[in-house]
Design a protein around this motif. Sequence first.
Motif, PDB file in Angstrom:
ATOM      1  N   VAL A 128      -8.192  -1.437   4.355  1.00 31.13           N
ATOM      2  CA  VAL A 128      -7.416  -2.548   4.869  1.00 31.13           C
ATOM      3  C   VAL A 128      -8.163  -3.238   5.996  1.00 31.13           C
ATOM      4  O   VAL A 128      -8.638  -2.590   6.920  1.00 31.13           O
ATOM      5  N   GLY A 129      -8.264  -4.543   5.910  1.00 28.76           N
ATOM      6  CA  GLY A 129      -8.831  -5.321   6.999  1.00 28.76           C
ATOM      7  C   GLY A 129      -7.715  -5.922   7.831  1.00 28.76           C
ATOM      8  O   GLY A 129      -6.583  -6.053   7.375  1.00 28.76           O
ATOM      9  N   ALA A 130      -8.035  -6.280   9.061  1.00 34.76           N
ATOM     10  CA  ALA A 130      -7.016  -6.832   9.956  1.00 34.76           C
ATOM     11  C   ALA A 130      -7.460  -8.179  10.529  1.00 34.76           C
ATOM     12  O   ALA A 130      -7.135  -8.514  11.655  1.00 34.76           O
ATOM     13  N   VAL A 182      -1.633   0.561   9.097  1.00 33.13           N
ATOM     14  CA  VAL A 182      -1.018   1.091   7.873  1.00 33.13           C
ATOM     15  C   VAL A 182      -0.345   2.429   8.161  1.00 33.13           C
ATOM     16  O   VAL A 182       0.800   2.670   7.759  1.00 33.13           O
ATOM     17  N   GLN A 183      -1.003   3.313   8.881  1.00 27.03           N
ATOM     18  CA  GLN A 183      -0.407   4.616   9.194  1.00 27.03           C
ATOM     19  C   GLN A 183       0.861   4.464  10.028  1.00 27.03           C
ATOM     20  O   GLN A 183       1.841   5.176   9.815  1.00 27.03           O
ATOM     21  N   PHE A 216       3.717  -2.246   4.095  1.00 31.44           N
ATOM     22  CA  PHE A 216       2.466  -2.920   4.462  1.00 31.44           C
ATOM     23  C   PHE A 216       1.885  -3.500   3.182  1.00 31.44           C
ATOM     24  O   PHE A 216       1.643  -2.771   2.224  1.00 31.44           O
ATOM     25  N   PHE A 217       1.655  -4.804   3.179  1.00 35.63           N
ATOM     26  CA  PHE A 217       1.178  -5.491   1.983  1.00 35.63           C
ATOM     27  C   PHE A 217      -0.229  -6.047   2.198  1.00 35.63           C
ATOM     28  O   PHE A 217      -0.573  -6.489   3.292  1.00 35.63           O
ATOM     29  N   VAL A 218      -1.010  -6.036   1.140  1.00 34.76           N
ATOM     30  CA  VAL A 218      -2.312  -6.690   1.130  1.00 34.76           C
ATOM     31  C   VAL A 218      -2.316  -7.719   0.012  1.00 34.76           C
ATOM     32  O   VAL A 218      -1.561  -7.606  -0.948  1.00 34.76           O
ATOM     33  N   HIS A 219      -3.146  -8.711   0.148  1.00 33.68           N
ATOM     34  CA  HIS A 219      -3.262  -9.753  -0.868  1.00 33.68           C
ATOM     35  C   HIS A 219      -4.643  -9.694  -1.495  1.00 33.68           C
ATOM     36  O   HIS A 219      -5.650  -9.577  -0.801  1.00 33.68           O
ATOM     37  N   SER A 220      -4.679  -9.752  -2.807  1.00 35.86           N
ATOM     38  CA  SER A 220      -5.939  -9.804  -3.515  1.00 35.86           C
ATOM     39  C   SER A 220      -5.889 -10.981  -4.475  1.00 35.86           C
ATOM     40  O   SER A 220      -4.905 -11.143  -5.193  1.00 35.86           O
ATOM     41  N   ILE A 271       0.869  -1.170   0.000  1.00 36.82           N
ATOM     42  CA  ILE A 271       0.000   0.000   0.000  1.00 36.82           C
ATOM     43  C   ILE A 271       0.910   1.225   0.000  1.00 36.82           C
ATOM     44  O   ILE A 271       1.700   1.411   0.928  1.00 36.82           O
ATOM     45  N   PRO A 272       0.830   2.041  -1.052  1.00 41.06           N
ATOM     46  CA  PRO A 272       1.726   3.202  -1.134  1.00 41.06           C
ATOM     47  C   PRO A 272       1.345   4.271  -0.127  1.00 41.06           C
ATOM     48  O   PRO A 272       0.165   4.441   0.217  1.00 41.06           O
TER      49      PRO A 272
END
Length: 184
Positions: free
Chosen positions: A125-127, A157-158, A167-171, A115-116
């Motif tokens: 973003v979910g946790a 994320v902040q 911080f990475f997310v998967h889709s 996430i830029p």
Amino acid sequence: MFATIMTCRRPGGVNYLPETRDSLTRAGLRFCSVVTDGPTEHDPDGVRLGIVPTFRRAVMDCHRRNKSGPAIVFQDDIDAPPELGEIVHGLTCRFGVYSLFLSPNRMARPRWTEIPKSDEYPLNVGACGIVMDAATARQFLDSPPFPRVDRLGSQLVQWCWRESIPFFVHSPSLLRHTGEVSAK
């Protein structure tokens, strides 16, 4: 590989913990503990902490049990695919924070995407499942607590942006949220 499940239930709410444990066990993950925000059956008048302080306690629990290992934390209301254990194992030595959950109504991204950093509050973003390497977990625990007790994903994320941690997310999402409330 061990993980911690955090639970934040409303009094009288649905107990998803048995199904979550079964799902994650089928995926090859074992549990060292369950961290709750209270109250519990042993302390029915306990103070409710909220998701953010409970997450901090869960990371602390992971780090206390294995200082050189990753922090792997799941919410108590998820369903995992059978291959999740292998995926998580592949992340445990990588630097950064990895979210295993992405709300279905959020952005579509290919596989793992960082996430830029931006000026926008990261609402996407979910946790429900977070993996962070041991050094990042220690840095998280050494940092001051987050100012709010809700919106864990956005605050995480902040924090990563402030600390220059990716911080990475998967889709698509690697987890299915089975509970009543999800990231909005």
